[in-house]
Design a protein around this motif. Structure first.
Motif, PDB file in Angstrom:
ATOM      1  N   ALA A   1       0.834  -1.200   0.000  1.00 22.45           N
ATOM      2  CA  ALA A   1       0.000   0.000   0.000  1.00 22.45           C
ATOM      3  C   ALA A   1       0.872   1.255   0.000  1.00 22.45           C
ATOM      4  CB  ALA A   1      -0.927  -0.006   1.208  1.00 22.45           C
ATOM      5  N   LYS A   2       1.941   1.244   0.748  1.00 22.42           N
ATOM      6  CA  LYS A   2       2.849   2.393   0.773  1.00 22.42           C
ATOM      7  C   LYS A   2       3.420   2.647  -0.623  1.00 22.42           C
ATOM      8  CE  LYS A   2       5.321   0.861   4.333  1.00 22.42           C
ATOM      9  NZ  LYS A   2       6.340   0.830   5.408  1.00 22.42           N
ATOM     10  N   LYS A   3       3.783   1.584  -1.307  1.00 24.58           N
ATOM     11  CA  LYS A   3       4.336   1.713  -2.654  1.00 24.58           C
ATOM     12  C   LYS A   3       3.281   2.257  -3.616  1.00 24.58           C
ATOM     13  CE  LYS A   3       6.717  -0.938  -6.264  1.00 24.58           C
ATOM     14  NZ  LYS A   3       7.238  -2.287  -6.653  1.00 24.58           N
ATOM     15  N   PHE A   4       2.049   1.751  -3.499  1.00 29.67           N
ATOM     16  CA  PHE A   4       0.984   2.188  -4.394  1.00 29.67           C
ATOM     17  C   PHE A   4       0.681   3.677  -4.215  1.00 29.67           C
ATOM     18  CE2 PHE A   4      -3.554   3.093  -4.994  1.00 29.67           C
ATOM     19  CZ  PHE A   4      -3.723   2.741  -6.315  1.00 29.67           C
ATOM     20  N   TYR A   5       0.432   4.107  -2.989  1.00 24.26           N
ATOM     21  CA  TYR A   5       0.000   5.487  -2.773  1.00 24.26           C
ATOM     22  C   TYR A   5       1.131   6.501  -2.935  1.00 24.26           C
ATOM     23  CZ  TYR A   5      -4.558   3.751  -1.364  1.00 24.26           C
ATOM     24  OH  TYR A   5      -5.794   3.144  -1.372  1.00 24.26           O
ATOM     25  N   SER A   6       2.332   6.118  -2.603  1.00 23.36           N
ATOM     26  CA  SER A   6       3.447   7.034  -2.853  1.00 23.36           C
ATOM     27  C   SER A   6       3.659   7.191  -4.350  1.00 23.36           C
ATOM     28  CB  SER A   6       4.720   6.539  -2.163  1.00 23.36           C
ATOM     29  OG  SER A   6       5.095   5.260  -2.644  1.00 23.36           O
ATOM     30  N   GLY A   7       3.433   6.100  -5.119  1.00 22.45           N
ATOM     31  CA  GLY A   7       3.543   6.187  -6.567  1.00 22.45           C
ATOM     32  C   GLY A   7       2.404   6.966  -7.199  1.00 22.45           C
ATOM     33  N   LEU A   8       1.208   6.851  -6.631  1.00 17.20           N
ATOM     34  CA  LEU A   8       0.039   7.508  -7.205  1.00 17.20           C
ATOM     35  C   LEU A   8      -0.028   8.988  -6.866  1.00 17.20           C
ATOM     36  CD1 LEU A   8      -2.600   7.092  -8.804  1.00 17.20           C
ATOM     37  CD2 LEU A   8      -3.741   6.633  -6.608  1.00 17.20           C
ATOM     38  N   PHE A   9       0.150   9.318  -5.599  1.00 20.28           N
ATOM     39  CA  PHE A   9      -0.042  10.692  -5.146  1.00 20.28           C
ATOM     40  C   PHE A   9       1.251  11.414  -4.767  1.00 20.28           C
ATOM     41  CE2 PHE A   9      -4.374   9.010  -3.623  1.00 20.28           C
ATOM     42  CZ  PHE A   9      -5.037   9.532  -4.722  1.00 20.28           C
ATOM     43  N   GLY A  10       2.370  10.694  -4.789  1.00 19.25           N
ATOM     44  CA  GLY A  10       3.617  11.321  -4.356  1.00 19.25           C
ATOM     45  C   GLY A  10       3.699  11.479  -2.852  1.00 19.25           C
ATOM     46  N   TRP A  11       2.912  10.691  -2.120  1.00 23.88           N
ATOM     47  CA  TRP A  11       2.966  10.767  -0.664  1.00 23.88           C
ATOM     48  C   TRP A  11       4.328  10.324  -0.149  1.00 23.88           C
ATOM     49  CZ3 TRP A  11      -2.277   7.974   0.777  1.00 23.88           C
ATOM     50  CH2 TRP A  11      -3.341   8.861   0.546  1.00 23.88           C
ATOM     51  N   GLU A  12       4.838  11.072   0.804  1.00 24.81           N
ATOM     52  CA  GLU A  12       6.074  10.699   1.494  1.00 24.81           C
ATOM     53  C   GLU A  12       5.712   9.776   2.654  1.00 24.81           C
ATOM     54  OE1 GLU A  12       6.863  14.623   2.709  1.00 24.81           O
ATOM     55  OE2 GLU A  12       6.765  15.362   0.642  1.00 24.81           O
ATOM     56  N   VAL A  13       6.530   8.773   2.890  1.00 25.52           N
ATOM     57  CA  VAL A  13       6.239   7.758   3.905  1.00 25.52           C
ATOM     58  C   VAL A  13       7.032   8.025   5.174  1.00 25.52           C
ATOM     59  CG1 VAL A  13       6.430   5.302   4.477  1.00 25.52           C
ATOM     60  CG2 VAL A  13       5.627   6.002   2.201  1.00 25.52           C
ATOM     61  N   ASN A  14       6.327   8.112   6.284  1.00 25.60           N
ATOM     62  CA  ASN A  14       6.966   8.288   7.593  1.00 25.60           C
ATOM     63  C   ASN A  14       6.432   7.208   8.520  1.00 25.60           C
ATOM     64  OD1 ASN A  14       8.308   9.325   9.824  1.00 25.60           O
ATOM     65  ND2 ASN A  14       6.690  10.792  10.293  1.00 25.60           N
TER      66      ASN A  14
END
Length: 261
Positions: A25-38
């Motif tokens: 899920a982290k990979k999907f949403y960071s790829g889709l929206f450019g979300w940074e993961v913390n």
């Protein structure tokens, strides 16, 4: 871009993904929206993921807990309240069900898990250290939420009693669409889907919308990343363009491109 330091009571203040595969899920949403993961540790094996945009909190994600076995991956909306205990009591009085009475989340805030009388689940959030979403107006930020329910009239009364929302019928369409707009104070924050556009037998639920400056491009990227679409991008005249989809694990959400420039 709009930065948010405090949420008005009755507004959607936080959104949290519960999923079966948190790394995916982290990979999907960071790829889709450019979300940074913390990632924040929650014990010896679990982490709570804060998704950020421009250095500000935009959403969160975690793995479904063992006691949630059988629950599908889903997005959970949080609604700001001044007092979580009072909100839970108010929900019970209004015909809702309190799944988890108010409890402290360390020093971040106090919350309760509630469902409306028709079965749609949400959380209330009394902010302490963490006020919730800190950014709006850019791609990947929460911008709207729709309620899908088999009993709109019953839900309408509940949410009016619960949060003081003003729910008004859409009178712009001829014939009327049956869509209901939700207004919190002076701000329109969501709506209630019409029964004619609702899949029979679908459990009541809230559907979050994330902003996309180009709905079709975002939809194409989502497909490349493994999403599947329930509704391909379509246009609502004078409103915008939107699509409804599920991430690779099955959590449903929508993307929205506003017609306003």
């Amino acid at each position: 871009m709009l930065t948010i330091d405090k949420h008005q009571p009755g507004s959607f203040c936080w959104i949290e993904l519960s999923t079966t595969d948190q790394p995916a899920a982290k990979k999907f949403y960071s790829g889709l929206f450019g979300w940074e993961v913390n990632d924040m540790p929650m014990g010896p094996t679990e982490v709570y993921t804060i998704f950020r945009l421009h250095g500000r909190d935009a959403a969160a994600g975690c793995t479904l807990r063992p006691e949630q076995k059988g629950f599908p991956p889903h997005w959970m909306l949080y609604i700001a309240v001044e007092n979580a205990d009072a909100a839970a009591a108010r929900a019970s009085k209004a015909g809702g069900k309190v799944y988890a009475p108010a409890f402290d989340v360390m020093d971040a805030g106090r919350m309760a898990v509630i469902s409306d009388p028709t079965g749609a689940t949400f959380c209330v959030w009394q902010a302490m250290r963490n006020t919730g979403i800190g950014i709006a107006g850019v791609d990947g930020t929460l911008c709207w939420s729709d309620l899908s329910t088999p009993d709109p009239d019953r839900a309408r009364k509940f949410y009016t009693d619960m949060f003081g929302w003003k729910l008004t019928d859409d009178t712009d369409d001829d014939p009327p669409s049956g869509y209901v707009h939700i207004q919190n104070g002076e701000e329109f924050i969501g709506g209630v889907q019409s029964l004619q556009h609702r899949q029979p037998g679908t459990p009541a639920h809230w559907l979050p919308y994330f902003l996309a400056s180009n709905c079709d491009a975002t939809a194409a990227k989502a497909k490349q990343l493994g999403a599947r679409f329930y509704a391909e991008p379509m246009t609502l005249e004078n409103v915008g363009r939107f699509g409804i989809l599920a991430d690779p694990q099955g959590a449903a959400f929508a993307i929205f491109q506003s017609a306003r420039k």
